[in-house]
Design a protein around this motif. Sequence first.
Motif, PDB file in Angstrom:
ATOM      1  N   GLU A 128     -67.904   5.258 -48.756  1.00  0.00           N
ATOM      2  CA  GLU A 128     -67.342   4.662 -47.549  1.00  0.00           C
ATOM      3  C   GLU A 128     -68.450   4.380 -46.542  1.00  0.00           C
ATOM      4  OE1 GLU A 128     -65.282   7.548 -44.753  1.00  0.00           O
ATOM      5  OE2 GLU A 128     -65.332   8.756 -46.592  1.00  0.00           O
ATOM      6  N   VAL A 129     -68.194   3.450 -45.646  1.00  0.00           N
ATOM      7  CA  VAL A 129     -69.113   3.134 -44.562  1.00  0.00           C
ATOM      8  C   VAL A 129     -68.847   4.112 -43.424  1.00  0.00           C
ATOM      9  CG1 VAL A 129     -69.781   1.376 -42.880  1.00  0.00           C
ATOM     10  CG2 VAL A 129     -69.200   0.708 -45.207  1.00  0.00           C
ATOM     11  N   GLY A 131     -70.250   5.584 -39.362  1.00  0.00           N
ATOM     12  CA  GLY A 131     -71.000   5.253 -38.157  1.00  0.00           C
ATOM     13  C   GLY A 131     -70.693   3.888 -37.590  1.00  0.00           C
ATOM     14  N   ASP A 132     -69.588   3.291 -38.021  1.00  0.00           N
ATOM     15  CA  ASP A 132     -69.252   1.951 -37.550  1.00  0.00           C
ATOM     16  C   ASP A 132     -68.212   1.954 -36.428  1.00  0.00           C
ATOM     17  OD1 ASP A 132     -67.285   2.837 -39.292  1.00  0.00           O
ATOM     18  OD2 ASP A 132     -66.849   0.846 -40.076  1.00  0.00           O
ATOM     19  N   GLU A 133     -67.783   3.136 -36.018  1.00  0.00           N
ATOM     20  CA  GLU A 133     -66.806   3.255 -34.935  1.00  0.00           C
ATOM     21  C   GLU A 133     -67.520   3.604 -33.627  1.00  0.00           C
ATOM     22  OE1 GLU A 133     -63.458   2.821 -35.102  1.00  0.00           O
ATOM     23  OE2 GLU A 133     -63.629   2.257 -37.207  1.00  0.00           O
ATOM     24  N   PRO A 134     -67.215   2.908 -32.534  1.00  0.00           N
ATOM     25  CA  PRO A 134     -67.830   3.250 -31.250  1.00  0.00           C
ATOM     26  C   PRO A 134     -67.372   4.617 -30.732  1.00  0.00           C
ATOM     27  CG  PRO A 134     -66.511   1.228 -31.080  1.00  0.00           C
ATOM     28  CD  PRO A 134     -66.336   1.760 -32.449  1.00  0.00           C
ATOM     29  N   VAL A 155     -71.702   1.883 -29.874  1.00  0.00           N
ATOM     30  CA  VAL A 155     -71.961   1.988 -31.304  1.00  0.00           C
ATOM     31  C   VAL A 155     -73.404   2.475 -31.455  1.00  0.00           C
ATOM     32  CG1 VAL A 155     -72.096   0.752 -33.494  1.00  0.00           C
ATOM     33  CG2 VAL A 155     -70.343   0.138 -31.838  1.00  0.00           C
ATOM     34  N   SER A 184     -75.713   2.308 -33.743  1.00  0.00           N
ATOM     35  CA  SER A 184     -76.732   1.438 -34.331  1.00  0.00           C
ATOM     36  C   SER A 184     -76.060   0.201 -34.911  1.00  0.00           C
ATOM     37  CB  SER A 184     -77.472   2.190 -35.442  1.00  0.00           C
ATOM     38  OG  SER A 184     -78.388   1.341 -36.099  1.00  0.00           O
ATOM     39  N   ASP A 185     -76.876  -0.805 -35.193  1.00  0.00           N
ATOM     40  CA  ASP A 185     -76.343  -1.972 -35.894  1.00  0.00           C
ATOM     41  C   ASP A 185     -76.537  -1.810 -37.410  1.00  0.00           C
ATOM     42  OD1 ASP A 185     -79.078  -2.246 -35.823  1.00  0.00           O
ATOM     43  OD2 ASP A 185     -79.056  -4.406 -35.550  1.00  0.00           O
ATOM     44  N   HIS A 186     -77.047  -0.658 -37.824  1.00  0.00           N
ATOM     45  CA  HIS A 186     -77.183  -0.311 -39.239  1.00  0.00           C
ATOM     46  C   HIS A 186     -76.238   0.851 -39.514  1.00  0.00           C
ATOM     47  CE1 HIS A 186     -81.016  -2.299 -38.387  1.00  0.00           C
ATOM     48  NE2 HIS A 186     -80.947  -2.693 -39.643  1.00  0.00           N
ATOM     49  N   TYR A 187     -75.214   0.589 -40.289  1.00  0.00           N
ATOM     50  CA  TYR A 187     -74.224   1.614 -40.570  1.00  0.00           C
ATOM     51  C   TYR A 187     -74.654   2.446 -41.779  1.00  0.00           C
ATOM     52  CZ  TYR A 187     -71.497  -1.470 -37.596  1.00  0.00           C
ATOM     53  OH  TYR A 187     -71.065  -2.251 -36.575  1.00  0.00           O
TER      54      TYR A 187
END
Length: 42
Positions: free
Chosen positions: A18-19, A21-24, A29, A31-34
Amino acid sequence: MLSVWPRRGGAGHPVRCEVIGDEPVDGVVASDHYGVLADLRY
């Protein structure tokens, strides 16, 4: 969540991934790298 099939000759078999670190948090947020979290079966 993504389920995948084992592949011949692989070091481990992905069971689940699963991805992350994509939730604020508080509107930010991190980073722009999840991240990717993967459970491997050996």
